[in-house]
Design an enzyme around this catalytic site. Structure first.
Site, PDB file in Angstrom:
ATOM      1  N   HIS B  60       0.697  -1.196  -0.228  1.00  0.00           N
ATOM      2  CA  HIS B  60      -0.111  -0.011  -0.189  1.00  0.00           C
ATOM      3  C   HIS B  60       1.110   1.359  -0.106  1.00  0.00           C
ATOM      4  O   HIS B  60       2.065   1.170   0.182  1.00  0.00           O
ATOM      5  CB  HIS B  60      -0.937   0.116   1.294  1.00  0.00           C
ATOM      6  CG  HIS B  60      -0.069   0.108   2.537  1.00  0.00           C
ATOM      7  ND1 HIS B  60       0.703  -0.783   3.012  1.00  0.00           N
ATOM      8  CD2 HIS B  60      -0.381   1.077   3.299  1.00  0.00           C
ATOM      9  CE1 HIS B  60       0.994  -0.487   4.140  1.00  0.00           C
ATOM     10  NE2 HIS B  60       0.455   0.612   4.476  1.00  0.00           N
ATOM     11  N   HIS B  62       1.206   3.773   1.882  1.00  0.00           N
ATOM     12  CA  HIS B  62       1.685   4.882   3.193  1.00  0.00           C
ATOM     13  C   HIS B  62       3.195   4.949   3.016  1.00  0.00           C
ATOM     14  O   HIS B  62       4.078   3.861   2.583  1.00  0.00           O
ATOM     15  CB  HIS B  62       1.355   4.214   4.296  1.00  0.00           C
ATOM     16  CG  HIS B  62      -0.049   4.209   4.870  1.00  0.00           C
ATOM     17  ND1 HIS B  62      -0.811   3.405   5.591  1.00  0.00           N
ATOM     18  CD2 HIS B  62      -0.829   5.330   4.256  1.00  0.00           C
ATOM     19  CE1 HIS B  62      -1.973   4.043   5.736  1.00  0.00           C
ATOM     20  NE2 HIS B  62      -1.957   5.126   4.994  1.00  0.00           N
ATOM     21  N   ASP B  64       6.154   4.655   4.657  1.00  0.00           N
ATOM     22  CA  ASP B  64       7.032   4.065   5.396  1.00  0.00           C
ATOM     23  C   ASP B  64       7.113   2.617   4.524  1.00  0.00           C
ATOM     24  O   ASP B  64       7.893   1.795   4.921  1.00  0.00           O
ATOM     25  CB  ASP B  64       6.870   3.569   6.872  1.00  0.00           C
ATOM     26  CG  ASP B  64       5.181   3.153   7.091  1.00  0.00           C
ATOM     27  OD1 ASP B  64       4.291   3.753   6.440  1.00  0.00           O
ATOM     28  OD2 ASP B  64       4.872   2.396   7.937  1.00  0.00           O
ATOM     29  N   HIS B  65       6.313   2.456   3.588  1.00  0.00           N
ATOM     30  CA  HIS B  65       6.470   1.378   2.872  1.00  0.00           C
ATOM     31  C   HIS B  65       6.930   1.623   1.369  1.00  0.00           C
ATOM     32  O   HIS B  65       6.947   0.496   0.731  1.00  0.00           O
ATOM     33  CB  HIS B  65       5.014   0.613   2.846  1.00  0.00           C
ATOM     34  CG  HIS B  65       4.374  -0.108   4.107  1.00  0.00           C
ATOM     35  ND1 HIS B  65       4.414  -1.440   4.263  1.00  0.00           N
ATOM     36  CD2 HIS B  65       4.101   0.526   5.208  1.00  0.00           C
ATOM     37  CE1 HIS B  65       4.040  -1.506   5.505  1.00  0.00           C
ATOM     38  NE2 HIS B  65       3.830  -0.381   6.054  1.00  0.00           N
ATOM     39  N   HIS B 136      -6.922  -1.746   5.452  1.00  0.00           N
ATOM     40  CA  HIS B 136      -6.022  -0.790   6.214  1.00  0.00           C
ATOM     41  C   HIS B 136      -6.504   0.503   5.860  1.00  0.00           C
ATOM     42  O   HIS B 136      -5.775   1.700   5.930  1.00  0.00           O
ATOM     43  CB  HIS B 136      -4.486  -1.139   5.848  1.00  0.00           C
ATOM     44  CG  HIS B 136      -3.557  -0.455   6.438  1.00  0.00           C
ATOM     45  ND1 HIS B 136      -3.405  -0.570   7.867  1.00  0.00           N
ATOM     46  CD2 HIS B 136      -2.452   0.537   5.951  1.00  0.00           C
ATOM     47  CE1 HIS B 136      -2.517   0.493   8.192  1.00  0.00           C
ATOM     48  NE2 HIS B 136      -1.917   0.893   6.984  1.00  0.00           N
ATOM     49  N   ASP B 204       0.295  -4.411   7.438  1.00  0.00           N
ATOM     50  CA  ASP B 204      -0.657  -3.467   7.530  1.00  0.00           C
ATOM     51  C   ASP B 204      -2.010  -3.596   7.378  1.00  0.00           C
ATOM     52  O   ASP B 204      -2.587  -3.530   5.937  1.00  0.00           O
ATOM     53  CB  ASP B 204      -0.231  -2.067   6.822  1.00  0.00           C
ATOM     54  CG  ASP B 204       0.861  -1.339   7.295  1.00  0.00           C
ATOM     55  OD1 ASP B 204       1.869  -2.463   8.241  1.00  0.00           O
ATOM     56  OD2 ASP B 204       1.598  -0.486   7.232  1.00  0.00           O
ATOM     57  N   HIS B 262       7.205  -5.317  11.494  1.00  0.00           N
ATOM     58  CA  HIS B 262       6.377  -3.762  11.569  1.00  0.00           C
ATOM     59  C   HIS B 262       6.089  -3.490  12.963  1.00  0.00           C
ATOM     60  O   HIS B 262       5.048  -3.078  13.176  1.00  0.00           O
ATOM     61  CB  HIS B 262       5.147  -4.022  10.718  1.00  0.00           C
ATOM     62  CG  HIS B 262       4.497  -2.447  10.395  1.00  0.00           C
ATOM     63  ND1 HIS B 262       3.649  -1.902  10.991  1.00  0.00           N
ATOM     64  CD2 HIS B 262       4.727  -1.782   9.257  1.00  0.00           C
ATOM     65  CE1 HIS B 262       3.376  -0.781  10.415  1.00  0.00           C
ATOM     66  NE2 HIS B 262       4.071  -0.672   9.297  1.00  0.00           N
TER      67      HIS B 262
END
Lengths: 295, 295
Positions: B60, B62, B64-65, B136, B204, B262
């Site tokens: 996804h 976000h 941090d990914h 998520h 997530d 995570h």
């Protein structure tokens, strides 16, 4: 002022050197010069609280100098950061930030402002930042932080005259004359001036007028030195400096100390770069990640 | 297959844990699951050559990914990378990559293709990747890599019949009958099937059908566990799993080994997370950066 080198590598990071970023703290201000990928983690490892950060200066929009920005903004936005962040950079900076922030799913809702600047002098409370254009094939800026000169009290004169601590001394420090016991005391007699320190930051450029203007009389000149002279052609092709060129600029500009950074990944150890520069300018050191310099 | 954990933290990196990224190698294929900021340097530290990378799967968008993606693409583009890179991700992936690449000055001129996918099965030479939707709050996918089953020769049968090495054995391995010395040899008599291994990657999400579908019969279930149960409300608010929920999913899905990743930055050491999960599912371990697992 204190300088903390957060990343001292160039386009490709190595085990030892992260992408470019330099943190300079001055009283309550925290200035970040460039923000390569991974900078927020480097700040954490260096034990620098994000709340200290007040201004970000971008030299140019090559990835290794800016790709830590979106992540840093995300983390600031999700933390209790309460300052107003100012971001300065060359033409195109607003559009670049806009794209980066549309590149992932997050709302940056803390107060911040982006300034697109060219050659100028930015005046802040305790220091000014001189901005010069550099030559790197894309819009590119170099910066010099110059502390304001400080007027200090000659304590022996004050003691002799019997002037008490308080607003009168403040006036003298503001370069204003005062009256004490019916005598006029002039600032030039009761105070002296301490010259502000200068840190110049020259990242990613060929040798050009901007380099010399920034370097002039610097207490610390931080300069890129992507290559040594045997790769001078490569340096020219990619608009970079060699260690020799950086050292020449330092030696011709009354610089106190030269710190080389932005080393190509090909230099596994920096001895060769140091040797080339220090032959020309003795007071040269090579930056490494997390190195600190007090100025 | 070998799994290398390149980043095991969550939104805010810590000194110990970088942002999310998991590398899975299978013969000549190198699969990267998520690419948090700093992933290219983590690959370098893990001694994984960039040339090994063939496919990137994004869970996804976000930050941090994904915020290591533009830097990785820049470095691939400036290196001698000669593969055709495939990037898979949920709806919106093409637009996000487009924005990220406009966020800095660089031309990505190596062959690559972006695929926006939803629930499906992707078939590759030696394995397939099962894709399931997760919950998520933003489009989010979970993945499971399943090796193709392999038909192997029963050497004792082949020896007894005196069948020589060569194309006849190949035919049997393709599940085709052969004739040898006027005898029909059936694949079921001369071969046996080795079941392919399964690695499920659940990053997530809240607990949902997709988690169970991916986890079912996995040899290794890699699951996020952002919180422990005392922060269950927070986990729900931010659409994350607790360690307990991940362990419950593992225990109900015939999983061989559970690996939690995570972890929120609040868990300075992972003991509490491990304790909560392993009470429910004994074969739980906590991932750390650069941990390797052979499957």
């Amino acid at each position: 002022m204190e300088i903390v080198f957060l990343g001292t590598g160039s386009m490709v990071p190595t085990k030892e050197r992260n992408h470019q970023s330099i943190f300079v703290s001055h009283n309550g201000e925290g200035l970040l010069f460039d923000c390569g990928e991974g900078t927020q983690r480097q700040l954490k490892i260096a034990n620098i609280r994000l709340g200290k950060l007040s201004k970000i200066f971008i030299t140019h929009w090559h990835g290794d100098h800016v790709l830590g920005l979106p992540g840093l903004l995300q983390t600031l936005g999700s933390s209790d950061y309460e300052r107003r962040l100012e971001i300065y950079g060359p033409e195109g900076t607003k559009k670049r930030v806009e794209h980066l922030l549309k590149g992932f799913s997050f709302n940056i809702d803390f107060e911040h402002e982006i300034f697109e600047i060219s050659e100028t002098v930015l005046n802040f409370k305790d220091f000014s930042v001189v901005v010069k254009s550099l030559e790197h094939g894309v819009p590119c800026l170099g910066y010099a932080i110059i502390e304001h000169d400080k007027r200090k009290i000659k304590t022996n004169v004050i003691k002799r005259l019997g002037i008490p601590d308080g607003p009168l001394l403040g006036k003298l420090q503001e370069n204003k004359e005062i009256k004490w016991n019916n005598i006029v005391v002039l600032p030039k007699d009761a105070t002296f001036v301490v010259k502000g320190k200068k840190i110049a930051i020259v990242l990613d450029t060929m040798l050009c007028n901007g380099v010399y203007a920034l370097a002039k009389d610097a207490d610390v000149l931080i300069s890129e030195a992507s290559y040594t002279s045997e790769l001078e052609e490569k340096a020219e092709e990619y608009n970079h400096l060699t260690a020799k060129q950086a050292a020449l600029a330092a030696s011709q500009s009354n610089v106190e100390k030269l710190v080389l950074t932005h080393l190509s990944q090909r230099y596994k150890t920096p001895e060769k770069v140091l040797e080339e520069a220090s032959t020309i300018f003795k007071k040269t050191i090579i930056a490494h990640d997390f190195m600190k310099i007090k100025v």
